[in-house]
Design an enzyme around this catalytic site. Sequence first.
Site, PDB file in Angstrom:
ATOM      1  N   CYS A  83      -9.512   0.070   3.347  1.00 42.02           N
ATOM      2  CA  CYS A  83     -10.168   1.306   3.771  1.00 42.02           C
ATOM      3  C   CYS A  83     -10.040   1.462   5.283  1.00 42.02           C
ATOM      4  CB  CYS A  83     -11.636   1.318   3.373  1.00 42.02           C
ATOM      5  SG  CYS A  83     -12.461   2.815   3.971  1.00 42.02           S
ATOM      6  N   ILE A  85      -0.459   3.134  -2.528  1.00 42.78           N
ATOM      7  CA  ILE A  85      -1.023   2.816  -1.226  1.00 42.78           C
ATOM      8  C   ILE A  85      -2.429   3.411  -1.072  1.00 42.78           C
ATOM      9  CG2 ILE A  85       1.195   2.691  -0.046  1.00 42.78           C
ATOM     10  CD1 ILE A  85       0.824   5.558   0.919  1.00 42.78           C
ATOM     11  N   GLY A  98      -0.171  10.622  -3.266  1.00 45.09           N
ATOM     12  CA  GLY A  98       0.451  11.936  -3.317  1.00 45.09           C
ATOM     13  C   GLY A  98       0.980  12.364  -4.668  1.00 45.09           C
TER      14      GLY A  98
END
Lengths: 254, 303
Positions: free
Chosen positions: B130, B191, B244
Site C-alpha cells: 500500500c 500489481i 487496469g
Amino acid sequence: MKKILDTTIVAVEWLNTKNVLLTLTASQQMPDMLPGQFVEVRVDNEPDVFLRRPISIHFFDPQKNLLYLMVQVVGKGTKRMAALKVGDVLNLILPLGNTFSVPENPQRLLLVGGGVGVAPLLYLGAELKKKGHVVTFLLGARTAADLLRMEAFLAYGEVYVTTEDASMGEKGFVTQHSLLQQQNFDFIYTCGPTPMMQAVARYAKEKGIPCEASLENTMACGLGACLCCVTDTQHGHKCVCSDGPVFNINELKW
Amino acid sequence: MVDLEVKIGGLTLKNPVMTASGTFGYGTEYADFIDLARLGGIIVKGTTLHHREGNPYPRMAETPSGMLNAVGLQNKGVDYFIEHIYPEIKSLNTNVLVNVSGSCIEDYVTTAEKINALEKVPAIELNISCPNVKQGGMAFGTSAKGAAEVVAAVRKAYHKTLIVKLSPNVTDIAEIAKAVEAEGADSVSLINTLLGMAINAEKRRPVLSTVTGGLSGACVKPIALRMVWQVSRAVKIPVVGLGGIMNATDAIEFMLAGATAVQIGTANFIDPAVTVKVVEGIEEYLQRHGMTDVNQLIGALEI
C-alpha cells in the site's frame, strides 16, 4: 434497489450560459427515488473523463417516468453532459445516497439553496408540500441570471431571493436575508457552496433549529465501496455517497 | 461447455475472476447489480489490527484513463470485521478473501492469526504494497528482505492459502516475488497501485491531501501486464494478475501473460456489473477458440 439503467434524453434546456436542465426517460419504469438522492452518470468516452459523475436528482415524476437533472458545466465531464442532444442515451446508476428527514407533523420548513445547489431542493420541496408542510425557499445567486428555475420553485412554496449584485431580491448572501429575522422555521434544509451551508448551519445552531445539509464531494464508486468521498464527522470519516449526501449539521465538524 | 475452474494453492475458484481489494467494499455494496455467487472470489477491503481513519479528504484524483487514490487503509479493524462484517458475508456462495495490512510485522501476524480462525475465509491477501500509509505497507514490499521477513512471520501463523500482493514501485519485481515464494507464499498478486501525483495548476496545490497517491485504472495495464509476465516466468507459484483490467479481453491478456486468476478493481467504479461480464467474456473467448479449459490460457502467450 439500485439499478444500472440506460436513459434517453427527451429535453435539453439551457437555463443560462453555464447551467443546463436535462430531462430523461427510460424504456422501463425507473426505480423510486427520494429527495436528496443522486445518480452516477457515465461519461467516459475519452481518456481524460474516466469516472462517472455524481449529479443530484432535481425532480422525478414517476407517473411520466421522467427524471430531471440540473447540470452546471464545471469540467470536462459536465461539459460532455451539457453537449447531449435529444435522443442521446445516457447510462446512469440510480438511485444513490440517503435522503432528507421529513418531520411527522405539518411544520414550517425552510429550504436554502445557493448556485446549482438549488437542484435537489425542488424535489424535496415538492415532496414536503405533498406531506402537508409549509415550504419556503430561500435561494441565493451571484446575479439574477444565475438564479435557476425560480418559477419551478414557486409551485411548491414562497420563494425569497438574494443576489450579490442586487439584480434580484435582496442584496447580499442568503444568511443576510430579512426573512430570517421576520419568520420562524421548524427545520432547515440547505444545499450549495460549503461556505454558504456553513453560514446557514451557524444560523440554525444559534436559533436552535434542526438543520440538514447536502454535501458534494468528488466520488469514484458512488456506492460506499472505495471510500474516496469521505467527510470528517463526529463519528469519524463517513462516505458522502452512501452515508450521505445528507447530513445533520450536528454530525459535521463545522 | 468450458471449464472455468482454477486453483491458487489450496484454494479453488469457480472461475478466475476476483475483485480487487478496496474497490469492492465487502461485496454487499454490489449485490444490487450482480449475483456475487458468479464471482471466483471477493477480496474485501484492506483490514488492519486496529481501527484506521485513513487520510483526510481529498483522497481521489481523476487522471487520464485512471485515478489516484490516497484512502490510506480506512477500516474499522479486524475485530470489528470478525464481529460485524464476517457474519454478513460468510454465507456468500463465493470465496471471501481478506486483504491484510499492517504497520509492523507483529500487527500483520496477529491480524492473520485472527483471520485464520474464520472458517469461511479460505485465503488472505497479504498487502505489503500500500503506497498510502506512512508506516508499513509498501515499506515491506519494496525490498526482497523486508518482503521475506513479513511473509516468513505470517506464514508461521497462517495455515491456509497465502497470497502476497506485490508493489510495482520497485526496480525488480521478480526478485521480490522469488523472495516471498521462498518463504512459503502460495501465490503472488500484482500489481498494487503505482505511486503517482496530481497537481491543480490554477491553485498551485496538490490535488490529494497526501500529495502522492496510488494510480490505478486502464492507464496502468501495460505496466501490470509486463510485470505479470516477468513474475510468472520467475516463480513456480500461481500469479494473480491485476492492474487496469476493464473488460474480458484485458483479463485474457493477463492470463496469456501467465496469470492463473485476475482481479478487477477500478473498472467496478465505472460499471458495477463488469465482473460478471468478464466471466462471460472469458467463456465466450474460450468457446470461440475451441478451448475447453481456462487453464489452457495460462501463460499461453506465443512469442
